[in-house]
Design an enzyme around this catalytic site. Structure first.
Site, PDB file in Angstrom:
ATOM      1  N   CYS A 129       0.735  -1.071  -0.001  1.00  0.00           N
ATOM      2  CA  CYS A 129       0.043   0.037  -0.156  1.00  0.00           C
ATOM      3  C   CYS A 129       0.968   1.261  -0.038  1.00  0.00           C
ATOM      4  O   CYS A 129       0.308   2.412  -0.159  1.00  0.00           O
ATOM      5  CB  CYS A 129      -0.995   0.035   1.177  1.00  0.00           C
ATOM      6  N   HIS A 315      -3.037   7.095   3.243  1.00  0.00           N
ATOM      7  CA  HIS A 315      -3.424   5.822   2.886  1.00  0.00           C
ATOM      8  C   HIS A 315      -4.850   5.688   3.170  1.00  0.00           C
ATOM      9  O   HIS A 315      -4.874   5.697   4.440  1.00  0.00           O
ATOM     10  CB  HIS A 315      -2.502   4.813   3.118  1.00  0.00           C
ATOM     11  N   ASN A 345     -10.620   0.656   0.410  1.00  0.00           N
ATOM     12  CA  ASN A 345      -9.099   0.312   0.465  1.00  0.00           C
ATOM     13  C   ASN A 345      -8.489  -0.097  -0.995  1.00  0.00           C
ATOM     14  O   ASN A 345      -9.073  -1.131  -1.236  1.00  0.00           O
ATOM     15  CB  ASN A 345      -8.741  -0.490   1.577  1.00  0.00           C
TER      16      ASN A 345
END
Length: 388
Positions: A129, A315, A345
């Site tokens: 990520c 994030h 996400n």
């Protein structure tokens, strides 16, 4: 002088899945998902490839607009370049993904061909990520080194512009029977064009870090299914048929994880071995610490304070993680770009997608200091501080 962002964009597949739609798959509810994650809905690709999503986001960042060939992919610009960027001016393409359409050729190579970037060197990055942070830092370093070489009269090819992309289809590696993870993950892409500009600060500092994850708290094994037709030292073809069993000897934690999750039983039930596993508490503990540390480091390197930053673009893993990190930093949550409610996400695509949202909403203006920050499997973490 510095590496300046001159264009950004994002894209989403057209299928929207609401929280209530997931109740047909697992024991959950809209209220449970919203309270624990901040997610209201997510976008899931059906016919769209990762390359389709990447192309749509890149076209917006380049100022080219949508292509009818991409069908119903939803693409929106963030920061609009002053004029459409000439493909011949792109010298570098760095592509972050953990879900490429193919292993070979690279995702970057496939996107390069699609966009006609005939002069661009192209390669992939996998830092989970945090991938976009790593990719952007790599691009900045390569452009800076090229500019330095040119200033010193060194005979190297000059790199002036780079396209940095992150595209993910996490739903391809989601276990839809696991209510702790299937409510989180989604698909999408984000992109940014950066340019070396001797007259602007651009990227002022960056910070990259790796911490060990000995418990494999965030992991997705590769599903290699080929049979090796040779027997050596007691390893028979029958053992190798299991694909990932060859990994057990190099990482005993993976074998232990398989046993704890009763993976063989899940596979027998038709659930995929190659799917994301996450230990939520361990990831939460790491994430909040890593985000705070990364932000503090980039500010310290640039000689700036928290109050000097206009917008933090984190994030989008979980709204509670962002809120907790904001509290530890002593920064109001209102100064963080929160986009997770609308698209969930999307791993490394989250930061460039949220950046495009921040630009599109007018939150980022010329001269503003912006911090991009992320964490991911590995464990990886990092941040980039730039002047818009």
């Amino acid at each position: 002088m510095g590496c300046t962002i001159i264009g950004s964009g994002k894209s989403l597949p057209p299928l929207t899945v609401e929280n209530d739609d997931l109740t047909a798959l697992v024991d959950t509810s809209d209220e449970w998902i919203r309270q624990r994650t901040g997610i209201h809905r997510r976008h899931i690709s059906v016919a769209e490839s990762g390359t389709d999503l990447a192309e749509a986001a890149a076209r917006e960042a380049l100022g080219w607009g949508r292509s009818d060939a991409l069908g119903s992919v939803i693409a929106t610009p963030g920061l609009m370049p002053a004029e459409a960027i000439d493909p011949a001016s792109i010298d570098l393409l760095v592509y972050s993904t953990i879900t490429p359409d193919t292993l070979v050729p690279s995702a970057a190579s496939m996107l390069r061909r699609r966009l006609g970037l005939d002069r661009a060197a192209a390669f992939d990055v996998n830092a989970a990520c945090t991938g976009f942070i790593y990719a952007l830092s790599l691009a900045e370093n390569m452009l800076a080194a090229s500019a330095c070489a040119a200033d010193q009269g060194v005979g190297r090819p000059t790199m002036r512009r780079a396209l940095v992309v992150a595209s993910e289809r996490l739903t391809r590696i989601t276990n839809w029977a696991d209510r702790n993870t299937c409510v989180l993950f989604a698909d999408g892409a984000g992109a940014a064009v950066v340019e070396w500009n001797p007259d602007r600060p651009g990227i002022r500092s960056f910070y990259l870090r790796n911490d060990d994850d000995p418990h494999n708290a965030l992991t997705c094994p590769a599903a290699y299914d080929s049979v090796i037709p040779f027997a050596t030292d007691g390893v028979t073809p029958d053992v190798m048929v299991e694909g990932n069993r060859a990994l057990d000897s190099c990482d005993p934690a993976l074998a232990q994880l398989d046993a704890e999750l009763e993976v063989d039983d899940l596979v027998a039930e038709g659930r995929p071995r190659q799917s994301l596993y996450m230990h939520g508490q361990r990831v939460f503990k790491f994430a909040t610490h890593a985000m705070v540390e990364a932000v503090e480091h980039v500010l310290d390197q640039a000689g700036l304070a928290l109050d000097d930053v206009k917008v933090f673009v984190p994030h989008q893993a979980n709204e509670r993680i962002i809120a907790y990190a904001a509290k530890k930093l002593g920064v109001p949550i209102e100064r963080f770009q929160l986009s997770i409610a609308e698209w969930g996400n999307v791993s490394s695509a989250c930061v460039p997608m949220a950046l495009a949202d921040a630009y599109a909403s007018g939150r980022i203006q010329p001269g503003d200091n912006v911090v991009l920050v992320a964490f991911g499997g590995g464990f990886t973490s990092g941040a980039v501080l730039f002047e818009a």
